[in-house]
Design an enzyme around this catalytic site. Sequence first.
Site, PDB file in Angstrom:
ATOM      1  CD  GLU A 233      -2.370  39.351  65.696  1.00  0.00           C
ATOM      2  OE1 GLU A 233      -3.656  40.161  66.147  1.00  0.00           O
ATOM      3  OE2 GLU A 233      -2.061  38.361  66.357  1.00  0.00           O
TER       4      GLU A 233
ATOM      5  N   GLY B  96      -3.932  45.629  60.355  1.00  0.00           N
ATOM      6  CA  GLY B  96      -4.893  45.324  59.265  1.00  0.00           C
ATOM      7  C   GLY B  96      -5.002  46.739  58.727  1.00  0.00           C
TER       8      GLY B  96
ATOM      9  NE  ARG C  84     -14.104  51.978  59.711  1.00  0.00           N
ATOM     10  CZ  ARG C  84     -13.793  53.091  59.911  1.00  0.00           C
ATOM     11  NH1 ARG C  84     -13.875  54.124  59.228  1.00  0.00           N
ATOM     12  NH2 ARG C  84     -13.307  53.281  61.204  1.00  0.00           N
TER      13      ARG C  84
ATOM     14  CE1 TYR D  68     -17.455  49.943  64.594  1.00  0.00           C
ATOM     15  CE2 TYR D  68     -16.687  50.642  62.447  1.00  0.00           C
ATOM     16  CZ  TYR D  68     -17.004  49.652  63.410  1.00  0.00           C
ATOM     17  OH  TYR D  68     -16.710  48.583  63.007  1.00  0.00           O
TER      18      TYR D  68
ATOM     19  CB  CYS E  56     -35.512  52.159  53.307  1.00  0.00           C
ATOM     20  SG  CYS E  56     -35.711  52.122  51.663  1.00  0.00           S
TER      21      CYS E  56
ATOM     22  CE1 TYR F 140     -11.111  45.371  60.288  1.00  0.00           C
ATOM     23  CE2 TYR F 140     -10.083  47.423  60.090  1.00  0.00           C
ATOM     24  CZ  TYR F 140     -10.208  46.247  60.679  1.00  0.00           C
ATOM     25  OH  TYR F 140      -9.034  45.508  61.460  1.00  0.00           O
TER      26      TYR F 140
HETATM   27  N1  LLP Z   1      -5.674  41.622  65.533  1.00  0.00           N
HETATM   28  C1  LLP Z   1      -6.861  41.168  66.096  1.00  0.00           C
HETATM   29  C2  LLP Z   1      -6.930  40.202  67.165  1.00  0.00           C
HETATM   30  C3  LLP Z   1      -7.896  42.095  66.030  1.00  0.00           C
HETATM   31  O1  LLP Z   1      -9.096  41.970  66.439  1.00  0.00           O
HETATM   32  C4  LLP Z   1      -7.775  42.985  64.989  1.00  0.00           C
HETATM   33  C5  LLP Z   1      -8.850  43.873  64.698  1.00  0.00           C
HETATM   34  C6  LLP Z   1      -6.541  43.163  64.289  1.00  0.00           C
HETATM   35  C7  LLP Z   1      -5.714  42.624  64.613  1.00  0.00           C
HETATM   36  C8  LLP Z   1      -6.412  44.324  63.237  1.00  0.00           C
HETATM   37  O2  LLP Z   1      -6.302  45.570  63.711  1.00  0.00           O
HETATM   38  P1  LLP Z   1      -6.020  46.903  62.846  1.00  0.00           P
HETATM   39  O3  LLP Z   1      -4.623  46.799  62.819  1.00  0.00           O
HETATM   40  O4  LLP Z   1      -6.730  46.761  61.554  1.00  0.00           O
HETATM   41  O5  LLP Z   1      -6.540  48.226  63.656  1.00  0.00           O
HETATM   42  N2  LLP Z   1     -14.435  47.436  61.944  1.00  0.00           N
HETATM   43  C9  LLP Z   1     -13.493  48.347  62.782  1.00  0.00           C
HETATM   44  C10 LLP Z   1     -12.156  47.797  63.263  1.00  0.00           C
HETATM   45  C11 LLP Z   1     -12.344  46.453  64.012  1.00  0.00           C
HETATM   46  C12 LLP Z   1     -11.098  45.750  64.463  1.00  0.00           C
HETATM   47  C13 LLP Z   1     -11.405  44.486  64.685  1.00  0.00           C
HETATM   48  N3  LLP Z   1     -10.138  44.094  64.982  1.00  0.00           N
HETATM   49  C14 LLP Z   1     -13.668  49.785  61.929  1.00  0.00           C
HETATM   50  O6  LLP Z   1     -13.955  49.656  60.940  1.00  0.00           O
HETATM   51  O7  LLP Z   1     -13.025  50.666  62.480  1.00  0.00           O
END
Ligand code: LLP
Length: 414
Positions: A273, A275, A312, A316, A342, A370
């Site tokens: 999965e 992203g 972000r 973070y 603001c 993101y």
């Molecule tokens: N699968 C599940 C169940 C997840 O919760 C997530 C991300 C992914 C896959 C994908 O993860 P990736 O490959 O993108 O790391 N907003 C945060 C990141 C939050 C990730 C949430 N879950 C940021 O901007 O760093």
Amino acid sequence: MNPFAYHDGVLHGEALSLADVAAEFGTPCWVYSRAALESALAEFHAALHGVDALVCYAVKANSNLAVLDVLARRAAGFDIVSGGELQRVLAVGAQPDRIVFSGVGKTADEMAAALTAGILCFNVESAAELERLDTVAGHLGKTAPVSLRVNPDVDARTHPYISTGLKENKFGVAYAEARQLYRQADRLANVSVHGIDCHIGSQLLDPAPFAEALDKVLLLVDQLATDGIALQHVDLGGGLGIRYRDESEPSIADYLQPLLARLAGRKLRVLLEPGRRLVGNAGLLLTRVEYLKPGAAKNFAIVDAAMNDLARPALYGSWHDIVPVTPRAEATAIWEIVGPVCESGDFLGHQRALALAPGDLLAVLSAGAYGMAMSSNYNSRPRAAEVMLDGAQAHLVRRRETIGELYAGEQHLP
Ligand code: LLP
């Protein structure tokens, strides 16, 4: 591959000058590269050659239809977390049997929509969710394919907000309870146990925790086999990190190799999965300097993008490289790159050495994941346009929001 590079002193995306892109579509503006998206997905597929595997793109990272379409055309599956994401992937013609549904809070309506569509699998995160899914499926006369998302209690060693595999996190079924819940699932009339799932966090640069989690998952797979529960797939989640600044990012092959080695000889289909790794460095945010405000303590460059666009850094403390579209020869100064919102937390970058003049264009890099997906309308700021580059062509894939759209659903009192 990095689709963004300087040619003749101007930053380009694929074959196009980003100065031209900004002139055509305005700023702030998200810019994505089709070639970079395709190349990242191809890297996964190459590393998985000969393996029964499905790469399910985590839609939450960037859910623009054009992004989904580019990936769907190259045989990606999708990992969704809401009815909204389901509708988006169906809108680009994704095959339902390539969709997995993650998330701790699926509503009955969302379950029903996914069952009706005929998705590949529900990643169930609690006993209560399992029970609800069984009921909803029963009402529809369907059988819900399920995996349990197991929380392996491993430390992903990433930012605490995006670490999800520790037992103090809200995610997944506790490791110690998983075997029992599988037995329960196996007895339910309207669910069918298909696999096991695990996702330990995001922006992981060390492959070791993935392997540690998989070892625990496979131990459970073997215990379940002795219980007479044979699983068909293992979903390894997402989480592979990217280079934002000077981190060394593991190659996709290096990340997968220890995992595939552990799976060799087992008849388990592999689901992933990812992203961020697919879209993060395929996109940037173009912004223009509105004002320069040099001061005794700090120099501020006020740009037309803000925390409502890219949350972000504020959320973070994340670092995004910020580079000029047309670098100047003048000496640099140290600038705080801030937006018009603001709040003092509204910054895109601290302490950046840049030679700037009002009107200059800047590119905030590594913003494909993101970025737009987490943007808001705070301060009644319309969401920025999104553009997909494809060779020498730039396609507007989401037009800039209008102010009227921001309050179109609101009403005066009678
Ligand atoms: N699968 C599940 C169940 C997840 O919760 C997530 C991300 C992914 C896959 C994908 O993860 P990736 O490959 O993108 O790391 N907003 C945060 C990141 C939050 C990730 C949430 N879950 C940021 O901007 O760093």
